[in-house]
Design a protein around this motif. Structure first.
Motif, PDB file in Angstrom:
ATOM      1  N   VAL A  26       0.835  -1.206   0.000  1.00  0.00           N
ATOM      2  CA  VAL A  26       0.000   0.000   0.000  1.00  0.00           C
ATOM      3  C   VAL A  26       0.867   1.252   0.000  1.00  0.00           C
ATOM      4  CG1 VAL A  26      -1.702   1.314   1.326  1.00  0.00           C
ATOM      5  CG2 VAL A  26      -1.930  -1.171   1.128  1.00  0.00           C
ATOM      6  N   GLU A  27       1.948   1.228   0.781  1.00  0.00           N
ATOM      7  CA  GLU A  27       2.841   2.402   0.840  1.00  0.00           C
ATOM      8  C   GLU A  27       3.431   2.710  -0.525  1.00  0.00           C
ATOM      9  OE1 GLU A  27       6.601   4.606   1.302  1.00  0.00           O
ATOM     10  OE2 GLU A  27       6.409   2.515   0.702  1.00  0.00           O
ATOM     11  N   ILE A  28       3.864   1.683  -1.245  1.00  0.00           N
ATOM     12  CA  ILE A  28       4.433   1.885  -2.586  1.00  0.00           C
ATOM     13  C   ILE A  28       3.376   2.436  -3.536  1.00  0.00           C
ATOM     14  CG2 ILE A  28       5.204   0.624  -4.647  1.00  0.00           C
ATOM     15  CD1 ILE A  28       7.454   1.243  -2.801  1.00  0.00           C
ATOM     16  N   CYS A  29       2.179   1.857  -3.506  1.00  0.00           N
ATOM     17  CA  CYS A  29       1.119   2.300  -4.411  1.00  0.00           C
ATOM     18  C   CYS A  29       0.740   3.763  -4.170  1.00  0.00           C
ATOM     19  CB  CYS A  29      -0.112   1.408  -4.257  1.00  0.00           C
ATOM     20  SG  CYS A  29       0.122  -0.269  -4.896  1.00  0.00           S
ATOM     21  N   LEU A  30       0.764   4.194  -2.913  1.00  0.00           N
ATOM     22  CA  LEU A  30       0.402   5.570  -2.597  1.00  0.00           C
ATOM     23  C   LEU A  30       1.547   6.558  -2.804  1.00  0.00           C
ATOM     24  CD1 LEU A  30      -1.729   5.121   0.664  1.00  0.00           C
ATOM     25  CD2 LEU A  30      -2.556   5.633  -1.634  1.00  0.00           C
ATOM     26  N   MET A  31       2.775   6.134  -2.493  1.00  0.00           N
ATOM     27  CA  MET A  31       3.895   7.069  -2.478  1.00  0.00           C
ATOM     28  C   MET A  31       4.775   7.021  -3.731  1.00  0.00           C
ATOM     29  SD  MET A  31       3.051   8.359   0.328  1.00  0.00           S
ATOM     30  CE  MET A  31       4.327   9.607   0.361  1.00  0.00           C
ATOM     31  N   HIS A  32       4.624   6.001  -4.566  1.00  0.00           N
ATOM     32  CA  HIS A  32       5.458   5.890  -5.772  1.00  0.00           C
ATOM     33  C   HIS A  32       5.382   7.124  -6.674  1.00  0.00           C
ATOM     34  CE1 HIS A  32       7.733   3.921  -8.949  1.00  0.00           C
ATOM     35  NE2 HIS A  32       6.776   4.212  -9.795  1.00  0.00           N
ATOM     36  N   PRO A  33       4.201   7.746  -6.833  1.00  0.00           N
ATOM     37  CA  PRO A  33       4.155   8.952  -7.672  1.00  0.00           C
ATOM     38  C   PRO A  33       5.129  10.038  -7.244  1.00  0.00           C
ATOM     39  CG  PRO A  33       1.944   8.163  -7.261  1.00  0.00           C
ATOM     40  CD  PRO A  33       2.862   7.335  -6.404  1.00  0.00           C
ATOM     41  N   LEU A  34       5.473  10.126  -5.956  1.00  0.00           N
ATOM     42  CA  LEU A  34       6.436  11.138  -5.511  1.00  0.00           C
ATOM     43  C   LEU A  34       7.812  10.893  -6.113  1.00  0.00           C
ATOM     44  CD1 LEU A  34       5.605  11.725  -1.738  1.00  0.00           C
ATOM     45  CD2 LEU A  34       5.222  13.268  -3.659  1.00  0.00           C
ATOM     46  N   ASP A  35       8.157   9.617  -6.317  1.00  0.00           N
ATOM     47  CA  ASP A  35       9.427   9.309  -6.970  1.00  0.00           C
ATOM     48  C   ASP A  35       9.385   9.698  -8.442  1.00  0.00           C
ATOM     49  OD1 ASP A  35      10.625   8.329  -4.712  1.00  0.00           O
ATOM     50  OD2 ASP A  35      10.074   6.245  -5.096  1.00  0.00           O
ATOM     51  N   VAL A  36       8.251   9.421  -9.082  1.00  0.00           N
ATOM     52  CA  VAL A  36       8.128   9.690 -10.516  1.00  0.00           C
ATOM     53  C   VAL A  36       8.044  11.174 -10.813  1.00  0.00           C
ATOM     54  CG1 VAL A  36       6.732   9.234 -12.577  1.00  0.00           C
ATOM     55  CG2 VAL A  36       6.996   7.466 -10.836  1.00  0.00           C
ATOM     56  N   VAL A  37       7.366  11.932  -9.945  1.00  0.00           N
ATOM     57  CA  VAL A  37       7.129  13.349 -10.213  1.00  0.00           C
ATOM     58  C   VAL A  37       8.422  14.157 -10.214  1.00  0.00           C
ATOM     59  CG1 VAL A  37       6.815  14.264  -7.869  1.00  0.00           C
ATOM     60  CG2 VAL A  37       5.409  15.155  -9.760  1.00  0.00           C
ATOM     61  N   LYS A  38       9.488  13.592  -9.628  1.00  0.00           N
ATOM     62  CA  LYS A  38      10.771  14.298  -9.642  1.00  0.00           C
ATOM     63  C   LYS A  38      11.308  14.429 -11.068  1.00  0.00           C
ATOM     64  CE  LYS A  38      12.543  11.533  -6.531  1.00  0.00           C
ATOM     65  NZ  LYS A  38      13.460  10.865  -5.586  1.00  0.00           N
ATOM     66  N   THR A  39      10.897  13.527 -11.956  1.00  0.00           N
ATOM     67  CA  THR A  39      11.426  13.571 -13.318  1.00  0.00           C
ATOM     68  C   THR A  39      10.339  13.652 -14.383  1.00  0.00           C
ATOM     69  OG1 THR A  39      11.483  11.142 -13.274  1.00  0.00           O
ATOM     70  CG2 THR A  39      13.536  12.313 -12.783  1.00  0.00           C
ATOM     71  N   ARG A  40       9.090  13.392 -14.019  1.00  0.00           N
ATOM     72  CA  ARG A  40       8.001  13.403 -15.000  1.00  0.00           C
ATOM     73  C   ARG A  40       6.783  14.108 -14.422  1.00  0.00           C
ATOM     74  NH1 ARG A  40       9.579   7.994 -14.723  1.00  0.00           N
ATOM     75  NH2 ARG A  40      10.707   7.225 -16.534  1.00  0.00           N
ATOM     76  N   LEU A  41       5.904  14.561 -15.323  1.00  0.00           N
ATOM     77  CA  LEU A  41       4.631  15.130 -14.891  1.00  0.00           C
ATOM     78  C   LEU A  41       3.472  14.241 -15.339  1.00  0.00           C
ATOM     79  CD1 LEU A  41       5.261  18.922 -15.596  1.00  0.00           C
ATOM     80  CD2 LEU A  41       5.320  17.732 -13.409  1.00  0.00           C
ATOM     81  N   PHE A  42       3.759  13.005 -15.773  1.00  0.00           N
ATOM     82  CA  PHE A  42       2.727  12.070 -16.231  1.00  0.00           C
ATOM     83  C   PHE A  42       3.187  10.651 -15.920  1.00  0.00           C
ATOM     84  CE2 PHE A  42       5.697  12.974 -19.582  1.00  0.00           C
ATOM     85  CZ  PHE A  42       6.048  11.731 -20.043  1.00  0.00           C
ATOM     86  N   GLY A  43       2.326   9.731 -16.155  1.00  0.00           N
ATOM     87  CA  GLY A  43       2.685   8.321 -15.957  1.00  0.00           C
ATOM     88  C   GLY A  43       3.118   8.032 -14.532  1.00  0.00           C
ATOM     89  N   PHE A  44       2.322   8.478 -13.541  1.00  0.00           N
ATOM     90  CA  PHE A  44       2.718   8.375 -12.140  1.00  0.00           C
ATOM     91  C   PHE A  44       3.036   6.939 -11.708  1.00  0.00           C
ATOM     92  CE2 PHE A  44       0.481  12.475 -10.534  1.00  0.00           C
ATOM     93  CZ  PHE A  44       1.534  13.209 -11.060  1.00  0.00           C
ATOM     94  N   TYR A  45       2.413   5.965 -12.341  1.00  0.00           N
ATOM     95  CA  TYR A  45       2.616   4.584 -11.896  1.00  0.00           C
ATOM     96  C   TYR A  45       3.510   3.796 -12.849  1.00  0.00           C
ATOM     97  CZ  TYR A  45      -0.566   5.346  -8.117  1.00  0.00           C
ATOM     98  OH  TYR A  45      -1.135   5.819  -6.954  1.00  0.00           O
TER      99      TYR A  45
END
Length: 271
Positions: A26-45
């Motif tokens: 659950v933690e990964i599913c909720l918080m993974h977008p924070l990792d992605v948003v550092k380099t992208r503004l789309f495709g959060f998952y």
């Protein structure tokens, strides 16, 4: 979070592992977008499957070993406050032993991404490290002492603070307010643990990552690396990356604790 008296060790352990794995998932599913948003503004998952496969068993180890160390420490006359902290330290050290080889491979792949015309698979890169450097502290277990410090210190503060403070602040009869009470304490636990352990994280990254001069090993051991970074770059260099870490592990730490507690309670009642 004690098990029913008739629950055998295997069933109790299974509940703890399932609840811990669920917390990581659950933690990964909720918080993974924070990792992605550092380099992208789309495709959060995008790219979420590898973290799920890595973090779910890792969190299962974290919570299961915490419960086991806590149980063992029950045979020693320690205060509850000390018991929670020492059990957290033990769970962190155990977690570090399990995850360090995976961290070496992950950091190596991330750091050397531009050196490969075609990105190697995780397994092929792990075999490359073993063939070239072996399984020891210069190979697949490079940065082992820093990883021990990172996980040991984090879990000691994380579990110690959460359970001690939770026992001090009265339980609220309103389910929503009780949820917020636990979430707030968990948020503080993850935040404080991140602030305290980040120098170990910086040392781990320096040791496991590429060295400043190719062919020359500058960063060797945990405390030697910390001392070098402090001497050459100042105290703030030991806290690089603190804000994104707090943004991830503050709320993420709260989510894990709550998911673990509620899942474990549900499993106790229904299985």
């Amino acid at each position: 979070m004690s098990a029913k008296p008739d629950a055998g060790f295997v069933k109790q352990a299974s509940r703890q592992i399932l609840a811990g794995g669920s917390a990581g998932l659950v933690e990964i599913c909720l918080m993974h977008p924070l990792d992605v948003v550092k380099t992208r503004l789309f495709g959060f998952y995008k790219g979420i499957l590898p973290p799920i496969l890595a973090e779910t068993p890792k969190r299962a180890v974290k919570f299961f070993t915490f419960e086991q160390y806590k149980k063992l420490l029950g045979y020693v006359s320690l205060s509850p406050a000390l018991t929670f902290a020492i059990a957290g330290l033990g769970s962190g050290l155990t977690e570090a032993i399990v995850v360090n080889p995976f961290e070496v491979v992950k950091v190596g792949l991330q750091a050397n991404r531009n050196k490969f015309t075609e990105q190697p698979s995780t397994m092929s890169y792990a075999r490359h490290i073993i063939k070239k450097e072996g399984l020891g502290l210069q190979g697949l277990n490079k940065g082992f002492t820093a990883t021990l410090g990172r996980h040991g210190v984090f879990n000691m503060v994380y579990f110690g603070f959460y359970y001690n403070v939770k026992n001090i602040i009265p339980v609220n009869k309103d389910p929503t307010l009780e949820f917020l009470r636990k979430f707030g304490i968990g948020l503080l636990s993850g935040t404080i643990a991140s602030v305290i352990n980040i120098p170990f994280d910086v040392a781990k990254s320096r040791i496991q990552g590429p060295q400043p001069v190719p062919g020359e090993i500058k960063y060797r051991t945990c405390f030697q690396t910390m001392a070098t970074v402090y001497r050459e770059e100042g105290i703030f260099a030991l806290y690089k990356g603190l804000l994104p870490k707090i943004m991830r592990l503050g709320p993420g730490g709260a989510v894990m604790l709550l998911v673990y507690e509620y899942t474990y309670s549900w499993l106790q009642e229904n299985w």
